[in-house]
Design a protein around this motif. Structure first.
Motif, PDB file in Angstrom:
ATOM      1  N   PHE A 122      -2.663  49.498 -12.863  1.00 44.07           N
ATOM      2  CA  PHE A 122      -3.697  48.466 -13.005  1.00 44.07           C
ATOM      3  C   PHE A 122      -5.018  49.037 -12.533  1.00 44.07           C
ATOM      4  CE2 PHE A 122      -2.878  43.932 -13.781  1.00 44.07           C
ATOM      5  CZ  PHE A 122      -1.532  43.953 -14.069  1.00 44.07           C
ATOM      6  N   PRO A 123      -6.081  48.818 -13.275  1.00 42.33           N
ATOM      7  CA  PRO A 123      -7.393  49.160 -12.708  1.00 42.33           C
ATOM      8  C   PRO A 123      -7.687  48.224 -11.540  1.00 42.33           C
ATOM      9  CG  PRO A 123      -7.563  48.570 -15.056  1.00 42.33           C
ATOM     10  CD  PRO A 123      -6.187  48.202 -14.596  1.00 42.33           C
ATOM     11  N   ARG A 162     -12.924  46.223 -11.773  1.00 34.13           N
ATOM     12  CA  ARG A 162     -13.158  46.792 -13.106  1.00 34.13           C
ATOM     13  C   ARG A 162     -12.484  45.969 -14.205  1.00 34.13           C
ATOM     14  NH1 ARG A 162     -11.516  52.461 -13.636  1.00 34.13           N
ATOM     15  NH2 ARG A 162     -11.135  52.841 -11.422  1.00 34.13           N
ATOM     16  N   CYS A 163     -11.828  44.857 -13.816  1.00 37.39           N
ATOM     17  CA  CYS A 163     -11.213  43.971 -14.804  1.00 37.39           C
ATOM     18  C   CYS A 163     -12.162  42.807 -15.099  1.00 37.39           C
ATOM     19  CB  CYS A 163      -9.864  43.478 -14.291  1.00 37.39           C
ATOM     20  SG  CYS A 163      -8.658  44.822 -14.145  1.00 37.39           S
ATOM     21  N   ASP A 210      -7.222  43.443 -17.595  1.00 39.78           N
ATOM     22  CA  ASP A 210      -7.369  44.887 -17.740  1.00 39.78           C
ATOM     23  C   ASP A 210      -8.124  45.169 -19.049  1.00 39.78           C
ATOM     24  OD1 ASP A 210      -7.044  47.587 -18.240  1.00 39.78           O
ATOM     25  OD2 ASP A 210      -4.906  47.620 -17.712  1.00 39.78           O
ATOM     26  N   THR A 268      -6.453  46.049 -22.311  1.00 39.06           N
ATOM     27  CA  THR A 268      -5.730  45.063 -23.120  1.00 39.06           C
ATOM     28  C   THR A 268      -6.678  43.993 -23.655  1.00 39.06           C
ATOM     29  OG1 THR A 268      -5.165  43.636 -21.218  1.00 39.06           O
ATOM     30  CG2 THR A 268      -3.663  45.445 -21.707  1.00 39.06           C
ATOM     31  N   ARG A 327      -2.414  42.644 -19.488  1.00 37.93           N
ATOM     32  CA  ARG A 327      -2.313  42.779 -18.028  1.00 37.93           C
ATOM     33  C   ARG A 327      -3.493  42.091 -17.361  1.00 37.93           C
ATOM     34  NH1 ARG A 327      -0.666  47.755 -19.886  1.00 37.93           N
ATOM     35  NH2 ARG A 327      -2.798  48.563 -19.861  1.00 37.93           N
ATOM     36  N   ALA A 328      -3.206  41.433 -16.255  1.00 28.69           N
ATOM     37  CA  ALA A 328      -4.292  40.756 -15.538  1.00 28.69           C
ATOM     38  C   ALA A 328      -3.965  40.592 -14.067  1.00 28.69           C
ATOM     39  CB  ALA A 328      -4.568  39.383 -16.152  1.00 28.69           C
ATOM     40  N   TRP A 329      -5.003  40.658 -13.271  1.00 32.03           N
ATOM     41  CA  TRP A 329      -4.951  40.132 -11.916  1.00 32.03           C
ATOM     42  C   TRP A 329      -4.973  38.616 -12.021  1.00 32.03           C
ATOM     43  CZ3 TRP A 329      -4.542  43.175  -7.563  1.00 32.03           C
ATOM     44  CH2 TRP A 329      -4.810  44.538  -7.713  1.00 32.03           C
ATOM     45  N   ARG A 363      -0.415  40.665  -9.722  1.00 34.00           N
ATOM     46  CA  ARG A 363      -0.652  41.406 -10.959  1.00 34.00           C
ATOM     47  C   ARG A 363       0.425  40.984 -11.962  1.00 34.00           C
ATOM     48  NH1 ARG A 363       0.037  46.654  -7.821  1.00 34.00           N
ATOM     49  NH2 ARG A 363       0.896  45.009  -6.479  1.00 34.00           N
ATOM     50  N   SER A 395       1.944  41.653 -15.754  1.00 30.74           N
ATOM     51  CA  SER A 395       1.986  42.597 -16.871  1.00 30.74           C
ATOM     52  C   SER A 395       2.931  42.056 -17.923  1.00 30.74           C
ATOM     53  CB  SER A 395       2.473  43.956 -16.362  1.00 30.74           C
ATOM     54  OG  SER A 395       2.741  44.818 -17.443  1.00 30.74           O
TER      55      SER A 395
END
Lengths: 290, 290
Positions: free
Chosen positions: A144-145, A149-150, A174, A177, A192-194, A247, A249
């Motif tokens: 994951f960044p 940066r997301c 992310d 994606t 993908r995401a926080w 996180r 995914s």
């Protein structure tokens, strides 16, 4: 909003006293039956988010069953839920020593006031706090960044007025994606995401039920646009999540015949795999039903 | 037995006229209610195999619902099933245009003749034959040794009298996932096998429900012995399988707190991914219950 998570202000919401808890709270009507007014704040394209509904049903079962925590919840989605009154009816299927099994349905009302079933779940509950500390896992957190940066909706040019839920979540995607949002989907079934709640409430097993169905559909990255309604979604909660952002995914490997699976993993701030889910979804043209 | 699959004799069983079909056949009692005498031939350690039970329930729902094929079936296992009389009760939850949703439970009887629920399922059914041919998949079949280099019970030193089901199946395990049988488990949560029915019957959607829960537990390769009871198992049937043997690949990534997931993929002889499943299972000491 990232700041709100990494450096929580004193006013941060807590488990039990947050938007999510207030909006998914149930009013007991009789044993095992609960009323709720589904709020407009958790909708997307006018329909109540499927993960939020799962959390509502999960809360009802946690109250009705002798064990507190969802271990595995299987939901079949029947018709789209709308903001407004709803009733949740639960049934205890089996009460065991370490696990209990229950069933729950959420109904709304048609123009004549008759109940219309929206979603039905079967679930097995246990006590996450009673599990042994023995962990033998080969699962590794995906790359994951860093959160800064997301990108979230607030980083875009204009508010998205089709997605009320966006205001309730801390969702930082992310960029790898996000091709779909730029008109250049990657062709890979990945998202993908926080993830967190906008008011800073920490995760718990109920908010994990929300987290697994809160990201944009992987189908967008496969070049499919429009509504991707969930047919069935099963979540396994594997561990009580630690405080801090999650996180999430999601991967899709098989889009075939108009159906696809979405496999979600949820990782907590201590790198524990706290939930796994899989859903079967349908690639539909605009609109609901079927 | 491998010969029976690669060069089928004229006497090979057919779909509808095979051990599997006869043993899972249901006798209608009234609308949506079916009787069955669970046969001893599909047991392991005296309990009826969970995949076989899923096929029995799947057959009942295929009869009761307006659509013929299981698309997604979620089963919660309550108590171990034994050979003998059972009743399946189904309910149509929703009948839609392209999908229908149903519920089914299998009951047996206690000493006083009262019904005891063994397993409950929620399922959504459709018509696999009506799906579009559009396939956009990134899933690749796992590497499998040729069937003649894989090993079944008949290749061992002595018949396994704890597993009656072994005589009903053509199960050839990848030697790379057989370390547990030699006292040297690999430590990897993997199990792979060629799968068919012993009498040569070709696969169909119902036998896919059996296939996803017919291999030894991945836990054996993780060094765990003993009973690994299924808590919940969800299968997605993605395609009608082509004739010929199936390949079943099961992976476990997360054994934690005494629970593990088993993800199964089933591939047909044309390299189509025909089913995906995930179950949550419990690492228990010998014996059932909980």
């Amino acid at each position: 909003m990232a700041d709100a998570v990494t450096a929580p202000p004193a006013g941060r919401a807590t488990i039990g006293d947050s938007e999510f808890d207030r909006d998914s709270a149930l009013v007991p009507r009789e044993t095992g039956v609960y009323d709720i007014d589904l709020p407009a704040g958790w909708t997307i394209f006018g329909a109540v988010n499927g993960g939020f509904l799962l959390a509502v049903l999960g809360r009802a079962l946690g109250d009705a069953l002798p064990h507190p925590d969802p271990f595995t919840v299987s939901a079949h989605y029947l018709t789209a839920s709308r903001p407004g009154p709803a009733v949740v009816r639960t049934q205890t299927v089996r009460a065991g020593r370490t696990l209990s099994t229950g069933q729950a349905s959420l109904f709304q009302y048609d123009d004549e006031g008759r109940e219309v079933e929206r979603i039905r779940v079967l679930a097995s509950y246990g006590d996450l706090g009673a599990l042994s500390d023995d962990v033998r896992t080969t699962a590794k957190p995906p790359a994951f960044p860093p959160m800064e940066r997301c990108l979230g909706p607030e980083d875009g040019p204009a508010p998205d007025d089709t997605s009320a839920i966006a205001g309730r979540l801390m969702l930082k995607l992310d960029p790898a994606t996000l091709g779909w949002a730029l008109g250049a989907p990657s062709g890979k079934g990945e998202m993908r995401a926080w993830f967190g709640l906008a008011d800073g409430r920490d995760p718990d097993p109920l908010s994990l039920l929300l987290a697994v169905d809160a990201l944009p559909p992987t189908a967008f990255e496969l070049g499919v646009s429009g509504w991707v309604p969930t047919v069935e979604l099963t979540v396994h909660v594997r561990c009580r999540p630690a405080p801090g952002p999650l996180r999430v995914s999601i991967t899709t490997r098989n889009l075939a015949g108009g159906f696809l699976e979405e496999d979600a993993e949820v990782w907590d701030s201590t790198d524990r795999l706290v939930a796994q889910s899989r859903q079967l979804a349908r690639v539909a043209s605009a609109g609901f039903g079927g």
